[in-house]
Structure formats: C-alpha cells, structure tokens
Design an enzyme around this catalytic site. Structure first.
Site, PDB file in Angstrom:
ATOM      1  N   CYS B  45       0.831  -1.206   0.000  1.00  0.00           N
ATOM      2  CA  CYS B  45       0.000   0.000   0.000  1.00  0.00           C
ATOM      3  C   CYS B  45       0.865   1.256   0.000  1.00  0.00           C
ATOM      4  CB  CYS B  45      -0.939   0.022   1.200  1.00  0.00           C
ATOM      5  SG  CYS B  45      -0.076   0.269   2.742  1.00  0.00           S
ATOM      6  N   CYS B  48       3.448   1.661   2.627  1.00  0.00           N
ATOM      7  CA  CYS B  48       4.694   0.887   2.411  1.00  0.00           C
ATOM      8  C   CYS B  48       5.650   1.723   1.566  1.00  0.00           C
ATOM      9  CB  CYS B  48       4.418  -0.411   1.665  1.00  0.00           C
ATOM     10  SG  CYS B  48       3.245  -1.514   2.430  1.00  0.00           S
ATOM     11  N   ASP B 496       1.813  24.772 -35.097  1.00  0.00           N
ATOM     12  CA  ASP B 496       2.821  25.173 -36.073  1.00  0.00           C
ATOM     13  C   ASP B 496       2.236  24.886 -37.458  1.00  0.00           C
ATOM     14  OD1 ASP B 496       5.395  25.711 -37.222  1.00  0.00           O
ATOM     15  OD2 ASP B 496       5.638  23.544 -37.452  1.00  0.00           O
ATOM     16  N   ASP B 701      10.615  23.136 -33.529  1.00  0.00           N
ATOM     17  CA  ASP B 701       9.785  23.888 -32.593  1.00  0.00           C
ATOM     18  C   ASP B 701      10.167  23.625 -31.146  1.00  0.00           C
ATOM     19  OD1 ASP B 701       8.208  24.936 -34.694  1.00  0.00           O
ATOM     20  OD2 ASP B 701       7.155  23.030 -34.833  1.00  0.00           O
TER      21      ASP B 701
END
Lengths: 42, 816
Positions: B45, B48, B496, B701
């Site tokens: 869990c 832990c 673009d 870009d």
C-alpha cells in the site's frame, strides 16, 4: 466514573500521546546516524 | 554490477539538438553520482511506499530516491564515495521488504517481463491463501455458533453484531444438520478455533505481522500495522478467554471468543488483495500487448545462408526475410520487395502503410500480404518498440502533482487511526451500559480494520497507468502523470504550420497550361522535371517527384545553367527551357500574358507559382504548395467545439500563412516569426492567462514546445520515441491531438473521482466503525463487515481507473 474507567481513560490518553510521539517525533537510530554523518561531511 | 552511470540518463539535451535546449545544470554534487534500480517486493500500500521512500532518504549517501508502488521498484541516485548498491539494498531489506538490483541491458523489456512474473506469482499466492483462509473462516463461523448460543450476551447488542445476525439465522439449520456440534465441550470448541486461527495467522496472514513489526521498529506504520493490531487485539482477547475463562466469569463476563472474526478478516483482506492484484495487472495491459509484439525468432540471411535465429542474436546490418502475415522482429530499412505494413499496434495508424525499398520499418509491426527483405538497423534496447516500452514505463513510474495530497494523508494516516481507535475504546468502555469491554474492543477493532490507506495510494497511479496505455492505443506517448494533469487544464492550442497543419513537403498541386501553347501538360511536366532533376531546389524536387508519380522517364539535359534565386535554364530534347520565378521570366523578357489571373489566384491561396517557358514563350504555370493535411480542418473545428482557442504560428510570410489558416478554419494567425518569436507568442498567451499547448514537429519547434504548458510533438516513423514533447503523437495525424487532450481531461476526472471515493470511504467508514450511529439507531459495524469494506475499497478504485480502458474519444466529443 469508577477507578477502572479512570485508569482506562488515562491509559488511553497516554497511549495516544505515546503513539504520536513514537511515529511523528522520535527518529529511528539510523536517522540520527545519517544526520551526524551528513553534518560531518559538510 | 548493474549500475547506471548518470550520463546514461535520458536528458533533454539528448532528445533535442543541443543548441535548442538549455537544461538546468545538475548540481555539482550529482556529477559523480550513480544510479541503480531495485525491484522491491512486499509493498502492499501507499504507506509501504512512503516508508521505503523515507528509509532511503535517510540512508547515508542516497541523494535521490523514487519508489513506485505499482511497478514495485525504487530508483536510487547515490554518492559512490559514501555508499554502494549493496548497502542501499540492505537498507530496504532491513525495512522489511525484498530488494534486488534489476538488469539494465534492455531495461524496458526485461523489467516489464520481471514485473509480469512477479505479479503472476503475487496473484497466485494471494489467491491460494485467500481461498484456504476463507474455507477455514467458514468452518470457524460454524464452530462459533454453539459458543455464541451459550453466551449470556447474545441479544445482538454485544460482541460482533454480524455474527449474531448469522447465528440467529444459522442456529436452527445447524441444530438440524449437525446436532452433535451443540453437545461438544465449550473449551474443546474454543481450542479448535484457536488452532485454526493460529494456522491462518501464522501461514496465510504471516506477512501482516512480520511487516507490521518491521515497520514498527522503524517508527513507521502501514496497512499491515492496522490489520495486525486489529486481529492481534481480537486474538489476544480470545486467547485470554480460552485459557482463563474463570477470570471473565468471576467478573460476570462471558468468555466470548472472536477467532472466527480474526480468520474472516484475514481471509477477506487477502481476497481483496487478490482482486486488487488482478486489477493492477490489467492496468498495464497495453504494455503487455506491446511486449508480445516482437517475435521470438527472426529469419535472416548471413553469409548467403538462410537461418532462423533468436531475435536477441540479430545484429545491425543483418538481412531479415519476411513472409506474408509475419511480424517484423527488429527495426530496419526495406531492401527488396514491397508490402503494406500494419503499424496500428505501435503507432495507432489504423490503415496498413505501403512500404517500398528505402522505407523505414518498425520492429513488432505486422506484414500483411507481400514478401520482402530488409536490413536490420536498430536492435535490442535502442529499437523503437523497446524505447516506447521504456518511455511508457517511465511515464507510469512518474507521479502526478495531485497525488501529493494523498501521499501527505497516507503518511500520517495510520498513527491517526490508532489514536481514533484508542479514543473509541475509551469512550465505549466508559459509556457502554452492557459488556463495556467487549463493545469497546469490537468498536476499536472495527476502526483499525476499516481504515484503509491503500485506496488513497492507488487512486492516482492506477489512473496514470491506464491512461498511458490508452494513450499508446490512440497513438500518443504520454510523458507521465504531471503531463496528463497539465494537459487537462489546457485552454489554448498553438499549431505550427509547416509539417503540423500542412504535410511539410512542397507538392505540385496544379499545372495550368498557357492559352495557345502547343505542348501537352504531360510533355511540359516531363521536360521541366528533366531540367529540375539536375537542380537541388526543394521546389524543383517537388516537380521531379510529381513526374515520378506519373511514371514519366526523364530526358538528358544539355547546357544546364542555374540562376541563383530565380531558376534554371537549359536545353532539353532540343528545346530551350527556362524554369523559375517571375524575376527569371522578366530577365529573359518572357511575357506572362493571360496567366497573370492564375498568379493572382495562387497568391490568395498561398501557392507558389513556377513558370515553365519553352523556346522563349511561357508554356505553363506550375502551382507548388505545402498542402494542408486532410484532417486539418476537421481537427481545428473539433478543437473549437471543445472550447479551445486555436492559433497558427509560422515563420512563413503573411499571405501564405493567412491562406493556409483560412483553409484550416483558423482565425488567429501569427506569421513571419522566428523560433524566438514563437516562444514570445506563447509567453504572451500565458501572460493573458491561457494554459497553452504547442503542437509542433519536435525539432524545429523545440523551444516553443518547451515554453508551452504542454508540448505536443508530432513523431515520424522510427523517430516516435525520440521526440521532445510532453505528449508525442506516434503518427502524423492531427486528430490524435484532440483525442489526447480529451484523454487527459477524462483521466483527471477519474483521478479526482478516485481520490474522492478513497477519502469519503475513510471519512464515513471510520466514524461508523467507531459507533457514532449507535446512540441514534443502535447501529454497530462488525469487524468482519469492516474487513470486507476495507478489502473492496481498493478494488473499487482500481476498477474505476480500468473504466478508462473502455473509453473512446468519440464518447466525449459527442458531449463536448
């Protein structure tokens, strides 16, 4: 409240205080070692 | 030793050209650091995970640690002068978990396979223990009936209310079926139950106690602590009642035992773990699918001999043979033959892609009908498939910011629950009118058992895992949870132009013959292409490609002369040819004549005109444009409908930009900007309060992609896994932009739902278990029911995340 109930109440409060101290405030031994080592390095 | 040097980390500077990024320099103390990855066993869990994380952060020499609950691994950056992997491994083991260093030769694939095996073993182990515990639990409940029937406090208001309800219903049945059970000695029944309980606690539920103790020694607490304390309290109370019943009887109490509750709690939690384990495996279903794509063997030709070898033995440069219906074992370049390849599993492209010699092929894709040979180019860890698997695993290992709240709560959760349980015990002990000890213990045990930090820990990571898998299915590689969260908040999308909205390659769109010319279009094209074949100009290459598609063969060229910036002139087949722009025509004194109207139309449509003059007269006007992608208009419309502000950014001049924008349906156009200008425009939008997504080709870009809140890079073929974006489109299909953003929104909704239910479960469940409803409605929660609720809370969260697997973008497009 009788004496047993007072004992349970005070015992419960003490247990809550101890749990919060143990898990939130008291550091494991390793932590202290790490801190001292880090301090030593710097 | 399988350590990973720091320089092997995938950094932005390796993904992008060095001049385009300026990643922050790592701190100098990390220069000598090394990395190691451990597979960690035994985590159940979030607590832990937090515990191991804290342990590692405290460990001397550990600089950075990242522990992942679902992948069950820990990535450590450490100072080799202070510590080493073995010491770090011991630190994890001391905390109560298993740890071993993972292989790094082919990390994505091998780690995934290891994880698959571990998950299968974990599932089988949980399942076997759950089944046997449940059988023993059912037996224990039957054996408990005569004991409860003999209790003085069997009015349904004391002890376990669930068991009393069962008892009322079952006693007549049992008395009829097993009358001998009710004649057995009480102590014999109690000791039989004790033996069964010790067996279940010591075998099936052993890990709850060993891990709880290990956590306790390290000042930490997790789900195991709650289960161990809850069942331990019920067990020791029952043990006392079994061994010293007189102690109870002398105080007017019935020595009731709760062994059946202990067994059933363990059985139900193990059952929940079993279901959770199976559901967690499903969250990585997409990765598992990718794993199965690569064939185990490859048929190659080495030294002229055809042989079948394991795929791991294929080397770069090997010639691989592929028959119809076979999957490609490795990446490569097609050498001979042709076929259509189904790339859907890797890129999401639904239609098979035609491949001919020279084309790139991706390992794991499926050949359809043709046979061909290809040369292996990348194998092993650097292959496209391995990189995609690795990127997806990294994404699944990442943490979304929204998880921080859950982490903070689960970090303090267990001690707070202990405090609430103790307070519950005290209040019940003082206020209960009958059998206060029993009632107080039952309520406190219920509080401990119902509280569950697991659901909180699973709420976000399971959603991220399913979403990254779903993304891959849609053709989008998602960088991680943070990218998903940011993508869900996008309000403005910047596209673009070249290569994003358009195909990115100049193409002949039209050939307009001059009125009165004696030459046919085919002849003009053939002559022009012959001339341009000797030129390297992109517009010339477009004409050559166009001629090639028509199957034209080219003529030899004489007296070729290039006129820089204007065009070319040459003699071809005895004709004096001049191909170029208006300046060249003016220079040669050639009249444009009636083609002027067409030139004006082209200008409006953003098309570049190329003139072909034959023997001093204009013969044709060739229109060359970077055509809009077929899906561009549809995508822009869809994005507008979803409420996004869409802007087009381009370095092209205004006329062309506006023409393309008009065709795509975009009204916000920023033209003539350099890469720095693109960054400035995105910054401006951000200052206006927009959360901006930039869609670009990933290389040109890069600065704009980095500046945007979300960079969406369009990948091409084998480059898909190299790209720079927070989201990478695995195929050049703009439609996936809308799908990816919808997926991000949907995932965010799922995360919030999960967190809401995980928190509300505890906010409502803990007070009910503590008995707040008892004064009003006389309602108490049984520890057995509490354990069932706890077990299924995690399952419900994982199941909600798995709903994302069935989601289709079209579902949300209808409603947006």
């Amino acid at each position: 409240m009788n004496i047993i109930e007072w004992i349970v109440l005070l015992g419960g409060l003490a247990a809550i205080a101890w749990i919060n101290w143990y898990f939130f405030l008291a550091s494991p031994a390793g932590d202290r070692v790490k801190r001292s080592r880090t301090h030593h390095h710097t | 030793m399988n350590t990973i040097p720091m320089n092997s980390e995938r950094s932005p500077s390796q993904i992008l050209p060095a001049n385009l990024v300026n990643p922050p320099s790592p701190p100098s103390h990390l220069d000598q650091a090394e990395r190691v990855r451990f597979a960690v066993g035994g985590m159940t869990c979030a607590a832990c995970q937090t515990r191991i994380q804290h342990t590692l952060e405290r460990e001397a020499g550990v600089m950075q640690a990242s522990v992942n609950l679902i992948l069950k691994q820990a990535d450590i950056t450490y100072d080799p002068a202070v510590t080493n992997p073995a010491a770090v491994q011991q630190a994890i083991i001391r905390t109560g978990y298993d740890a071993h260093i993972t292989a790094t030769e082919n990390p994505g694939r091998e780690e995934q396979m290891r994880q698959e095996q571990d998950q299968a073993i974990e599932y089988q182990s949980f399942r076997n223990r759950a089944i046997i515990s449940a059988i023993l639990g059912a037996c224990a409940m039957v054996i408990s009936m005569p004991l409860m029937g003999a209790s003085e406090h069997s009015d349904g208001r004391t002890g376990d209310p669930f068991m009393h309800w069962i008892m009322e219903w079952m006693t007549p049945v049992l008395k009829g079926m097993v009358p001998g059970l009710y004649t057995l000695d009480r102590s014999f029944l109690s000791y039989s139950l004790l033996a069964m309980t010790v067996l279940v606690m010591g075998w099936a539920g052993r890990h709850f106690y060993t891990r709880a103790w290990s956590a306790f020694r390290h000042h930490s607490a997790d789900m195991n602590t709650l289960v161990a304390a809850g069942t331990g309290a019920a067990f020791f109370y029952s043990l006392l009642a079994t061994i010293t019943p007189d102690l109870f009887l002398s105080r007017g109490l019935t020595p009731e035992v709760y062994y059946e509750a202990v067994i059933m709690i363990i059985a139900l939690i193990l059952m929940g773990n079993t279901l959770e384990s199976r559901a967690k495996r499903q969250t990585s279903a997409a990765l598992r699918k990718l794993m199965t794509l690569q064939p185990r063997t490859a048929r190659i030709i080495r030294n002229g001999v055809e042989r079948e070898i394991p795929v791991e033995d294929v080397q770069t440069g090997d010639t691989v043979l592929i028959r119809p219906g076979e999957r490609l074992p490795v990446d490569g370049t097609l050498v001979s033959g042709a076929s259509a390849i189904d790339e859907s599993m890797v890129t999401g492209e639904s239609l098979p892609v035609e491949k001919s010699p020279g084309d790139e092929l991706i390992g794991g894709t499926l050949n359809t009908t043709g046979s061909f040979r290809y040369r292996a180019t990348t194998v092993g860890a650097t292959s496209v498939l391995s990189r995609i698997i690795q990127l997806m695993r990294d994404a699944q290992n990442s943490r979304a910011p929204i998880q921080q709240m859950a982490d903070r709560v689960s970090g303090i959760f267990v001690p707070v629950v202990f405090s609430v349980a103790i307070a519950t015990f005290v209040i019940w002990f003082i206020t209960a009118e009958t059998a206060p000890t029993v009632q107080a213990m039952m309520a406190a045990v219920s509080v401990l058992i119902i509280a569950c930090p697991c659901a909180m820990g699973l709420a976000v990571p399971t959603a991220v895992m399913v979403a990254t898998g779903k993304g891959a299915e849609l053709g989008v590689l998602i960088k991680g949870g943070e990218a998903l969260q940011r993508a869900s908040r996008i309000t403005s999308i910047v596209l673009d132009k070249t290569g994003t909205l358009t195909e990115g390659q100049p193409t002949v769109t039209e050939i307009v013959p001059a009125p009165g010319t004696d030459h046919t279009i085919q002849q003009i094209l053939r002559l022009t292409a012959s001339l341009e074949h000797a030129s390297e100009h992109p517009l010339g290459q477009a004409i050559v490609r166009h001629a090639a598609t028509k199957g034209d063969t080219l003529y030899p060229v004489q007296t070729f002369q290039s006129k820089t910036g204007r065009g070319v002139v040459a003699t071809v087949e005895g004709f004096q040819l001049a191909v170029g722009n208006k300046t060249l025509m003016d220079e040669l004194g050639i009249q444009i004549g009636h083609l002027q109207q067409e030139v004006e139309r082209f200008a409006k449509e953003g098309i570049t005109p190329v003139y072909t003059a034959i023997d001093g007269t204009v013969a044709a006007l060739i229109a060359i444009a970077d055509p809009l992608r077929p899906s561009a208009r549809e995508v822009v419309n869809a994005l507008h409908q979803q409420g996004y502000r869409v802007t087009m950014l381009t370095g092209d001049h205004k006329g062309t930009a506006e023409a393309v924008a008009r065709m795509a349906g975009i009204t916000n156009v920023v033209a003539g900007v350099l890469p720095e200008g693109k960054v400035a425009e995105i910054t401006r939008l951000q200052q206006e309060g927009h959360n901006v997504a930039m869609v670009g080709d990933g290389i040109n870009d890069a600065p704009a992609l980095a500046q945007a809140d979300i960079g969406i890079a369009m990948g091409t073929g084998s480059d898909v896994a190299k790209e720079a974006g927070d989201l990478t489109l695995m195929r050049q299909d703009l439609r996936t932009v809308g799908s990816a953003l919808l997926l991000a929104r949907k995932t965010m909704r799922t995360m919030k739902q999960n967190l809401f239910w995980a928190f509300i479960y505890n906010v409502v469940g803990i007070p009910i278990a503590a008995g707040v409803l008892y004064p009003v409605w006389g309602l108490m929660l049984s520890p057995i029911l509490a354990s069932a609720a706890m077990a299924f809370s995690s399952v419900s969260v994982v199941a909600n995340s798995l709903r994302l697997q069935r989601w289709r973008p079209a579902d949300d497009m209808k409603t947006s």
